[in-house]
Enzyme design. Structure first.
Site, PDB file in Angstrom:
ATOM      1  N   CYS A  55      21.686 -59.979  91.570  1.00  0.00           N
ATOM      2  CA  CYS A  55      20.685 -60.212  92.649  1.00  0.00           C
ATOM      3  C   CYS A  55      21.410 -60.803  93.868  1.00  0.00           C
ATOM      4  CB  CYS A  55      19.626 -61.207  92.177  1.00  0.00           C
ATOM      5  SG  CYS A  55      18.912 -60.823  90.575  1.00  0.00           S
TER       6      CYS A  55
ATOM      7  N   CYS B 136      14.106 -53.654  92.005  1.00  0.00           N
ATOM      8  CA  CYS B 136      15.442 -54.162  92.310  1.00  0.00           C
ATOM      9  C   CYS B 136      16.444 -53.649  91.275  1.00  0.00           C
ATOM     10  CB  CYS B 136      15.455 -55.695  92.306  1.00  0.00           C
ATOM     11  SG  CYS B 136      14.982 -56.393  93.895  1.00  0.00           S
TER      12      CYS B 136
END
Lengths: 262, 195, 148, 98
Positions: free
Chosen positions: A171, A223
């Protein structure tokens, strides 16, 4: 218009703490003011009260952490540990729990359409809008005292920095450096409270670019898709842990959602 | 997770942070394959492990070793490394490739504009990577520079151990021809990048 | 017997609600104006072929829109006696976006969300006292996101 | 069946601010390959009297949101907004000025 799908980056709504001059501040303010997001809260209210499943029961007795059926401020206090389920749960995980326990629905049936589309938003999207709306103005304060809550936070933090997948992303690869952009979208450093607060305080959110309402489980799912990883299990401990890490990092922010985004 | 629970039981202290191994176990448990994105993508290779553990700041000696290892993975084609810059713009624009939502075998893109400024006419570019405007004009386009650009796209970690730039060749996302076209986009004097 | 009385009662209710046929009293949808491919043709079909530039029309809109699917445009006409406002996006396939007629009880103001295919001028035409006025404002449209 | 609408009418300084949200796909010719589906007529009434007539098109965003301003107005005035689309569907909502 080129087919431009959503991407990992999400922009904050109100012109708080703009990292660099936020050239879209006016656009965001005006779209948020004129947003149809309340229509999704209406849709969620209908589902919250609608008897469903083998037990033909509504969700009005669902305990989101503040007591059966208590909505006020419930979202802002998630994720947290739930004794009855023996695990830490975020909003969508808890809603699924209530669907299965109160309504007697099978996990398979209740999760057959997790992420909707503009024509058919999913139950989770409607319900998330409705429940989140009842935390407007509340300070975000996810659970932090129970050992399982600490464990969830630690796992979430480790996941945030964990590099894996065909493109070696974590991330933090996108949300780790200040004043960076993907295309025209600012990338808030989500491991830093200063930047996490304004953003996490406006999720889940209505996305004007495709007229869809998006939840956090969808956000994490999308994501990981773009991180070239396999697909996360909906409401799994890892996804709840990431939501715990993000919500804890944003602790103290005044919740302003459900939001409106690009 | 077993280790973390044991630790919790014995130490009673604040939680030990889960190790990269614990996280990999969690990913194996909480993810499932979809499309071309199989579970073999979950376990970390050495590079990913070291970059994760050192938050992308490995000791210099270790970084050098990683870069040397990664350099050996690059397959340099023979002859000119400059392809057709006209074809490259589309590759740089295209954000697809190697995702579960991409049909296996379908042409992939490099997502280059997500992180870089490249041709002057594209205003919607990212800033995670340096601007590449005028790259060939500034740095020349001899064989050495062609080799550097080709290698960097094929496997960026051969030049910077924990770079955030994906190893587009090594990962199988871009073909040799697409990478040569991108080399031309950056180095060919006729390319809009160098005008 | 019941069936007939039921029908009479229903018709009566409809008459009362003035909704015998929804929108019956309203002007028909200006098909020609909305089908025009240029703002000049659209303005002709709206009955305002020419319009004098006027600072009395205030267009509030973002300078740059992150996505063309929703572009907020707020229009206020300060020209006394304004009875209608039309909003056009020059470079849209069909420039005319919307037209509003205001009677006594409303201020000449409207805020809408419009779709814009690309960066373009937004043109607003206001009618007051039988005369037509116009103003324009450019809105840049970018494609946010990473196209992944 | 038309989706939900939501409206808020509040007294502002010298006018009544009306904000109305409508569920509608507002699908363009291009999106539907020739079968557009969008709201065409809008009507805003105060205590039964039409004060604004709107004609809108497929260039209005999906799930349209409009703001209007009505002259004066008092608490309790009945505001009604209704729409009609190109397939003959209609919907309406009403509220009292807060």
């Amino acid at each position: 218009m080129r087919r431009a799908l959503a991407c990992a980056a999400v922009l904050m709504v109100a012109p708080a703490l703009a990292q660099q001059k936020n050239q879209f501040a006016d656009y965001q303010r005006m779209t948020a003011e004129g947003s149809p997001v309340e229509l999704f809260e209406l849709g969620g209210e209908e589902l919250w009260k609608k008897p469903q499943g083998p037990k033909n029961a509504s969700l009005e007795k669902c305990d989101l952490g503040k007591g059966p059926g208590i909505l006020k401020g419930a979202y802002a206090a998630l994720p947290r540990y739930f004794k009855d389920a023996g695990r830490v749960m975020d909003l969508e995980t808890r809603l699924l729990h209530c669907m299965m326990t109160l309504q007697g629905r099978s996990r398979e049936e209740a999760t057959k359409q997790l992420f909707g589309n503009a024509d058919r938003p999913s139950e989770m999207e409607y319900l998330s809008a409705y429940v989140a709306g009842h935390s407007r103005g509340a300070k975000m304060a996810p659970g932090a005292s129970h050992p399982k809550e600490k464990e969830s936070y630690q796992l979430g933090k480790a996941l945030f920095f964990h590099r894996a997948g065909s493109w070696d992303f974590s991330c933090a690869s996108c949300h780790g450096e200040q004043d960076k952009r993907i295309r025209m979208s600012d990338l808030p450093v989500l491991s830093d409270p200063k930047f996490a607060r304004p953003l996490i305080a406006t999720w889940p959110a209505y996305r004007v670019s495709n007229s869809q309402f998006k939840t956090m489980q969808w956000r994490l799912n999308d994501c990981y898709r773009q991180m070239r990883m396999p697909e996360p299990n909906f409401a799994s401990d890892s996804m709840v842990a990431l939501n715990m890490f993000l919500a804890t990092t944003a602790k103290g922010a005044e919740y302003r959602g459900p939001g409106t985004k690009r | 997770m077993k280790r973390a629970i044991l630790l919790m039981f014995f130490s009673g202290l604040a939680f030990a942070e889960p190790t990269a191994r614990d996280v990999t176990e969690a990913l194996k448990r909480d993810f499932h394959p979809r499309g071309q994105a199989k579970m073999d993508r979950v376990p970390q290779d050495g590079l990913q492990r070291i970059c994760t553990d050192t938050r992308d700041k490995p000791p210099a000696a270790l970084a050098k070793q990683i870069e040397a290892d990664q350099m050996r993975t690059i397959v340099f084609p023979t002859g000119s490394l400059m392809g057709d810059w006209k074809r490259a713009e589309k590759v740089a624009q295209d954000g697809r490739g190697s995702m579960w939502s991409d049909k296996p075998g379908a042409p992939a893109g490099g997502s280059c504009y997500n992180c870089h400024q490249i041709s002057p006419q594209e205003t919607s570019y990212g800033t995670l990577g340096p601007s590449l405007l005028g790259f060939g004009k500034k740095r020349g386009n001899g064989p050495e520079m062609q080799k550097y650009v080709y290698g960097k796209i094929y496997n960026a970690k051969a030049y910077n151990a924990c770079s955030q730039m994906p190893r587009l060749g090594y990962a199988g996302t871009l073909t040799e021809e697409q990478i040569k076209d991108l080399v031309a986009l950056l180095l060919d004097p006729a390319s809009p990048v160098n005008r | 017997m019941m069936q007939r009385r039921g029908l009479l009662k229903a018709a009566g209710a409809l008459l009362l609600a003035g909704l015998l046929k929804p929108f019956a009293a309203l002007a028909a949808w200006n098909k020609e104006a909305f089908a025009s491919k240029s703002s000049a043709d659209a303005m002709k079909s709206l009955g305002s072929p020419s319009a004098e530039a006027s600072g009395g029309i205030v267009i509030e809109a973002p300078q740059i829109a992150e996505n063309g699917a929703v572009v907020p445009i707020e229009v206020t006409s300060k020209i006394p006696g304004t009875t209608s406002i039309a909003v056009l996006v020059e470079k849209n396939p069909y420039p005319l976006v919307a037209k509003f007629d205001f009677t006594e009880g409303a201020l000449p103001f409207v805020k809408i969300n419009a779709k814009m295919g690309e960066t373009s001028d937004v043109r607003v035409v206001a009618t007051a006292g039988g005369k037509h006025y116009q103003a324009t404002k450019e809105i840049k449209v970018t494609i946010g996101g990473c196209g992944g | 069946m038309a989706g939900p609408m939501k409206m808020r009418a509040t007294l502002a300084s010298g006018y009544t601010d009306v904000r109305v949200l409508m569920t509608h796909p507002m699908a363009t010719e291009q999106q539907t390959k020739g079968q557009p589906h969008f709201i065409q007529n809008l009507e805003v009434k105060v205590n039964g009297k039409t004060v604004i007539e709107g004609q809108i098109s497929q260039a209005v965003s999906r799930n349209p949101v409009f703001s209007f301003r009505l002259k004066g107005g008092a608490k309790g005035d009945k505001i009604e907004v209704s729409w009609l689309d190109n397939k003959g569907d209609t919907n309406k909502t009403e509220t009292a000025v807060a």
